[in-house]
Design an enzyme around this catalytic site. Structure first.
Site, PDB file in Angstrom:
ATOM      1  N   HIS A  25      -4.681   7.515  -3.030  1.00  0.00           N
ATOM      2  CA  HIS A  25      -5.891   7.972  -3.740  1.00  0.00           C
ATOM      3  C   HIS A  25      -5.744   9.450  -4.114  1.00  0.00           C
ATOM      4  O   HIS A  25      -6.096   9.855  -5.222  1.00  0.00           O
ATOM      5  CB  HIS A  25      -7.126   7.857  -2.833  1.00  0.00           C
ATOM      6  CG  HIS A  25      -7.520   6.460  -2.470  1.00  0.00           C
ATOM      7  ND1 HIS A  25      -7.728   6.056  -1.168  1.00  0.00           N
ATOM      8  CD2 HIS A  25      -7.777   5.362  -3.246  1.00  0.00           C
ATOM      9  CE1 HIS A  25      -8.100   4.784  -1.151  1.00  0.00           C
ATOM     10  NE2 HIS A  25      -8.129   4.334  -2.389  1.00  0.00           N
ATOM     11  N   ARG A  98      -2.068  -0.690  -8.782  1.00  0.00           N
ATOM     12  CA  ARG A  98      -0.800  -0.712  -8.055  1.00  0.00           C
ATOM     13  C   ARG A  98       0.067  -1.821  -8.637  1.00  0.00           C
ATOM     14  O   ARG A  98       0.596  -1.699  -9.716  1.00  0.00           O
ATOM     15  CB  ARG A  98      -1.047  -0.904  -6.551  1.00  0.00           C
ATOM     16  CG  ARG A  98      -1.583   0.345  -5.867  1.00  0.00           C
ATOM     17  CD  ARG A  98      -2.157   0.034  -4.537  1.00  0.00           C
ATOM     18  NE  ARG A  98      -3.207  -0.978  -4.692  1.00  0.00           N
ATOM     19  CZ  ARG A  98      -4.052  -1.343  -3.754  1.00  0.00           C
ATOM     20  NH1 ARG A  98      -3.970  -0.809  -2.557  1.00  0.00           N
ATOM     21  NH2 ARG A  98      -4.981  -2.238  -3.975  1.00  0.00           N
ATOM     22  N   SER A 136      -6.177   1.055   1.592  1.00  0.00           N
ATOM     23  CA  SER A 136      -7.010   1.404   2.756  1.00  0.00           C
ATOM     24  C   SER A 136      -6.967   0.260   3.763  1.00  0.00           C
ATOM     25  O   SER A 136      -6.960   0.482   4.975  1.00  0.00           O
ATOM     26  CB  SER A 136      -8.462   1.637   2.318  1.00  0.00           C
ATOM     27  OG  SER A 136      -8.533   2.724   1.443  1.00  0.00           O
TER      28      SER A 136
END
Ligand code: PNS
Length: 167
Positions: A25, A98, A136
Protein backbone atom coordinates in the site's frame (compact mmCIF):
# COMPACT_ATOMS: atom_id res chain seq x y z
CA UNK A 1 -22.03 25.34 -14.51
CA UNK A 2 -22.15 21.57 -14.94
CA UNK A 3 -21.90 19.11 -12.03
CA UNK A 4 -18.36 18.22 -12.98
CA UNK A 5 -17.12 21.83 -12.70
CA UNK A 6 -17.10 21.30 -8.98
CA UNK A 7 -14.43 18.57 -9.07
CA UNK A 8 -11.00 18.93 -7.58
CA UNK A 9 -9.04 17.45 -10.49
CA UNK A 10 -5.74 17.22 -8.68
CA UNK A 11 -7.17 14.99 -5.97
CA UNK A 12 -7.37 11.20 -5.83
CA UNK A 13 -8.90 9.01 -3.16
CA UNK A 14 -7.00 5.83 -2.31
CA UNK A 15 -9.54 3.73 -0.39
CA UNK A 16 -9.18 0.42 1.36
CA UNK A 17 -9.66 -1.62 4.49
CA UNK A 18 -5.96 -1.35 5.36
CA UNK A 19 -6.28 -4.10 7.98
CA UNK A 20 -3.39 -3.43 8.35
CA UNK A 21 -1.53 -1.18 5.92
CA UNK A 22 1.31 -3.04 4.15
CA UNK A 23 4.48 -1.98 2.35
CA UNK A 24 2.60 -2.65 -0.91
CA UNK A 25 0.00 0.00 0.00
CA UNK A 26 2.75 2.41 0.97
CA UNK A 27 4.57 1.97 -2.32
CA UNK A 28 1.34 2.68 -4.16
CA UNK A 29 0.66 5.80 -2.08
CA UNK A 30 4.05 7.27 -3.02
CA UNK A 31 3.53 6.38 -6.68
CA UNK A 32 0.08 7.98 -6.51
CA UNK A 33 1.62 11.15 -5.13
CA UNK A 34 3.88 11.30 -8.21
CA UNK A 35 0.82 11.38 -10.43
CA UNK A 36 -1.77 13.38 -8.48
CA UNK A 37 -1.36 16.72 -6.73
CA UNK A 38 -2.97 15.36 -3.58
CA UNK A 39 -3.97 12.00 -2.24
CA UNK A 40 -6.42 11.06 0.48
CA UNK A 41 -5.88 7.61 1.97
CA UNK A 42 -9.44 6.69 2.96
CA UNK A 43 -9.96 3.94 5.52
CA UNK A 44 -13.31 2.20 5.12
CA UNK A 45 -15.35 1.72 8.27
CA UNK A 46 -17.73 -1.17 7.78
CA UNK A 47 -19.82 -1.87 10.91
CA UNK A 48 -20.71 -5.32 9.55
CA UNK A 49 -17.11 -6.45 9.25
CA UNK A 50 -14.91 -7.56 12.12
CA UNK A 51 -11.45 -6.36 11.25
CA UNK A 52 -8.36 -7.23 13.25
CA UNK A 53 -7.74 -3.53 13.90
CA UNK A 54 -10.50 -1.01 14.61
CA UNK A 55 -11.01 1.87 12.18
CA UNK A 56 -9.28 4.20 14.65
CA UNK A 57 -6.31 1.84 14.98
CA UNK A 58 -6.00 1.35 11.21
CA UNK A 59 -6.14 5.11 10.65
CA UNK A 60 -3.55 5.78 13.37
CA UNK A 61 -1.19 3.10 12.04
CA UNK A 62 -1.33 4.65 8.57
CA UNK A 63 -0.72 8.16 9.93
CA UNK A 64 2.26 6.93 11.93
CA UNK A 65 3.71 5.02 8.97
CA UNK A 66 3.57 7.94 6.53
CA UNK A 67 5.43 11.23 6.57
CA UNK A 68 3.48 14.39 7.28
CA UNK A 69 3.23 16.30 4.04
CA UNK A 70 0.72 18.82 2.72
CA UNK A 71 -0.32 16.70 -0.27
CA UNK A 72 -1.21 13.64 1.79
CA UNK A 73 -4.18 13.11 4.10
CA UNK A 74 -5.43 10.08 5.99
CA UNK A 75 -9.16 9.99 6.63
CA UNK A 76 -11.87 7.42 7.24
CA UNK A 77 -15.33 7.04 5.79
CA UNK A 78 -18.50 5.05 6.29
CA UNK A 79 -21.06 4.23 3.62
CA UNK A 80 -20.58 4.31 -0.11
CA UNK A 81 -17.14 5.14 -1.45
CA UNK A 82 -18.52 7.18 -4.36
CA UNK A 83 -20.53 9.30 -1.91
CA UNK A 84 -17.37 9.94 0.06
CA UNK A 85 -15.50 10.80 -3.15
CA UNK A 86 -18.28 13.21 -4.12
CA UNK A 87 -18.19 14.88 -0.69
CA UNK A 88 -14.46 15.40 -1.19
CA UNK A 89 -15.06 16.66 -4.76
CA UNK A 90 -12.71 13.92 -6.00
CA UNK A 91 -13.04 12.61 -9.51
CA UNK A 92 -10.62 9.73 -9.15
CA UNK A 93 -10.56 6.58 -7.04
CA UNK A 94 -7.12 4.99 -7.14
CA UNK A 95 -6.79 1.22 -6.67
CA UNK A 96 -3.82 -1.10 -6.81
CA UNK A 97 -4.01 -4.20 -8.99
CA UNK A 98 -1.78 -7.11 -8.14
CA UNK A 99 -2.24 -10.33 -10.05
CA UNK A 100 -5.00 -11.42 -12.41
CA UNK A 101 -6.82 -12.68 -9.31
CA UNK A 102 -7.65 -9.10 -8.32
CA UNK A 103 -9.17 -8.24 -11.65
CA UNK A 104 -12.61 -9.82 -11.34
CA UNK A 105 -13.57 -8.20 -8.02
CA UNK A 106 -11.97 -4.87 -8.92
CA UNK A 107 -13.77 -4.86 -12.27
CA UNK A 108 -17.08 -5.47 -10.51
CA UNK A 109 -16.43 -2.83 -7.89
CA UNK A 110 -15.31 -0.20 -10.41
CA UNK A 111 -18.38 -0.83 -12.56
CA UNK A 112 -20.74 -0.73 -9.59
CA UNK A 113 -19.19 2.55 -8.47
CA UNK A 114 -19.49 3.89 -12.01
CA UNK A 115 -23.16 2.92 -12.07
CA UNK A 116 -23.86 4.74 -8.80
CA UNK A 117 -21.88 7.83 -9.78
CA UNK A 118 -20.75 7.94 -13.43
CA UNK A 119 -18.66 11.05 -12.80
CA UNK A 120 -16.19 9.24 -10.56
CA UNK A 121 -13.48 7.27 -12.37
CA UNK A 122 -11.57 4.32 -10.92
CA UNK A 123 -7.95 4.28 -12.04
CA UNK A 124 -5.66 1.32 -11.45
CA UNK A 125 -1.95 1.14 -10.85
CA UNK A 126 -0.15 -2.17 -11.13
CA UNK A 127 1.43 -3.16 -7.84
CA UNK A 128 5.21 -3.35 -8.08
CA UNK A 129 6.53 -6.91 -8.61
CA UNK A 130 8.21 -6.74 -5.21
CA UNK A 131 4.79 -6.72 -3.56
CA UNK A 132 2.54 -8.60 -5.96
CA UNK A 133 2.18 -11.47 -3.46
CA UNK A 134 1.40 -9.20 -0.52
CA UNK A 135 -2.03 -8.60 1.01
CA UNK A 136 -3.29 -7.50 4.41
CA UNK A 137 -4.97 -10.88 4.66
CA UNK A 138 -1.78 -12.88 4.27
CA UNK A 139 0.07 -10.52 6.60
CA UNK A 140 -2.58 -11.22 9.27
CA UNK A 141 -2.29 -14.94 8.61
CA UNK A 142 1.51 -15.05 8.79
CA UNK A 143 1.49 -12.90 11.95
CA UNK A 144 -1.20 -15.04 13.58
CA UNK A 145 1.00 -18.12 13.22
CA UNK A 146 4.08 -16.29 14.47
CA UNK A 147 5.79 -15.88 11.08
CA UNK A 148 8.03 -12.93 10.20
CA UNK A 149 6.26 -9.85 8.85
CA UNK A 150 9.01 -7.26 9.33
CA UNK A 151 9.74 -7.03 5.59
CA UNK A 152 6.05 -6.81 4.69
CA UNK A 153 4.73 -3.97 6.84
CA UNK A 154 6.09 -0.75 8.36
CA UNK A 155 7.81 -1.19 11.76
CA UNK A 156 4.91 0.37 13.73
CA UNK A 157 2.50 -2.13 12.14
CA UNK A 158 4.78 -5.10 12.91
CA UNK A 159 4.85 -3.91 16.53
CA UNK A 160 1.06 -3.44 16.62
CA UNK A 161 0.59 -6.96 15.24
CA UNK A 162 2.84 -8.42 17.93
CA UNK A 163 0.95 -6.52 20.62
CA UNK A 164 -2.44 -7.50 19.23
CA UNK A 165 -1.49 -11.16 19.00
CA UNK A 166 0.46 -11.22 22.26
CA UNK A 167 3.54 -12.62 20.53
O1 PNS B 1 -8.85 -2.97 0.89
P1 PNS B 1 -10.15 -3.52 0.36
O2 PNS B 1 -10.84 -4.37 1.41
O3 PNS B 1 -9.98 -4.23 -0.96
O4 PNS B 1 -11.09 -2.24 0.08
C1 PNS B 1 -12.42 -2.39 -0.37
C2 PNS B 1 -13.19 -1.07 -0.26
C3 PNS B 1 -13.15 -0.56 1.18
C4 PNS B 1 -12.58 -0.05 -1.16
C5 PNS B 1 -14.66 -1.34 -0.68
O5 PNS B 1 -15.17 -2.39 0.06
C6 PNS B 1 -15.55 -0.12 -0.54
O6 PNS B 1 -15.50 0.78 -1.33
N1 PNS B 1 -16.38 -0.10 0.53
C7 PNS B 1 -17.30 0.98 0.77
C8 PNS B 1 -18.73 0.56 0.43
C9 PNS B 1 -18.99 0.74 -1.05
O7 PNS B 1 -18.90 1.81 -1.61
N2 PNS B 1 -19.36 -0.37 -1.73
C10 PNS B 1 -19.69 -0.36 -3.14
C11 PNS B 1 -18.60 -0.93 -4.00
S1 PNS B 1 -19.20 -2.41 -4.76
Amino acid sequence: MSDTDNFDRGLAIYPGSFDPITNGHIELIFRGLEVFDRLVVAVAHNPRKEPMFTTEERTRLIREALPERPDLEVDCFEGLLVDYAARRHARVILRGLRAVADFESEFQMANMNKKINPAVETLFMMTGEKYFFLSSQNVREVATFGGPVDDLVPPNVAKALREKLGS
